[in-house]
Motif scaffolding. Sequence first.
Motif, PDB file in Angstrom:
ATOM      1  N   ALA A  58     -44.631 -55.182  13.266  1.00 28.12           N
ATOM      2  CA  ALA A  58     -45.179 -54.277  14.484  1.00 28.12           C
ATOM      3  C   ALA A  58     -46.303 -53.547  14.274  1.00 28.12           C
ATOM      4  CB  ALA A  58     -43.714 -53.472  14.355  1.00 28.12           C
ATOM      5  N   GLU A  91     -47.006 -60.080  17.508  1.00 25.36           N
ATOM      6  CA  GLU A  91     -45.611 -59.358  17.386  1.00 25.36           C
ATOM      7  C   GLU A  91     -45.087 -59.067  18.973  1.00 25.36           C
ATOM      8  OE1 GLU A  91     -48.503 -55.940  17.850  1.00 25.36           O
ATOM      9  OE2 GLU A  91     -48.332 -57.548  16.881  1.00 25.36           O
ATOM     10  N   ALA A 110     -44.568 -61.527  13.014  1.00 28.48           N
ATOM     11  CA  ALA A 110     -43.537 -60.817  13.390  1.00 28.48           C
ATOM     12  C   ALA A 110     -43.520 -59.297  13.185  1.00 28.48           C
ATOM     13  CB  ALA A 110     -42.154 -61.435  12.775  1.00 28.48           C
TER      14      ALA A 110
END
Length: 278
Positions: free
Chosen positions: A45, A272, A43
């Motif tokens: 970035a 992501e 998840a």
Amino acid sequence: MPAPHARRWKSPALGGLVAFTAVAALTLPAAAATPAPPTGSAAGAGLATAYDDTYYADALGKSGAALKDSLHTIISDQTKLSYSAVWNALKATDQDPNNSANVRLLYSGGSRSKSLNGGNVGDWNREHVWAKSHGDFGTATGPGTDIHHLRPTDVQVNSIRGNKDFDAGGSTVSGGGGSLTDADSFEPRNADKGDVARMIFYMAVRYEGGDGWADLEVNGNVNNGSAPYMGRLSVLKQWNVQDPPDAFEQRRNEVIYASYQGNRNPFIDHPEWVESIW
């Protein structure tokens, strides 16, 4: 095939490759490049890969629908395989890293001789992770032969999964390595959850209805039947985070790109991006 990359390096994920029989006589060199393994949570970035400056250049900096549209354009440039050619392709893409004579089976995690491909008990066959009835594309060249979502599976486990959507819960699948199933859904073993999710998200981006095939979409339902949808979205998003890409999945992506289809699953390189789009 894409142009040569500006930045390349080798990863252990690609070590020990054997020669492949590839469509259009493409081969993967012994020292071929592979993306840098993602770090941290799926998840997170801004994960960087060796393909950001080249293959994904037009997608960087975008999000949401704009990112999805850009990725669709990028990954739609691909070589298409016949369904019969898929057999040999899977023997290369899913080669067991511990035994080059075998393939690793999705769902069960077992290892089986490459020569045991077929439809009998004890064989492995070609599992459409995005069930081919969801959009009615069958095994015709196109989504039905796209090896980004075709995987070797035990014949009996494949039959139990059938065309069910993906969701959590159910009873133990015999020979399924810890997979579960109920009347309307299938839950793969933990080690395959992220792989399944990223294959489903790839299909939803690659096939948008503009090339003669159905517009495939991920939704929040199970029991999608023959509609061009697969669920359950919230669960697949959780699985993407829970089970980040590993060396086997990364190597598979690279072999498909370099030796067969010439396109990549962007959610293996950038997991992501799932959260950004969905």
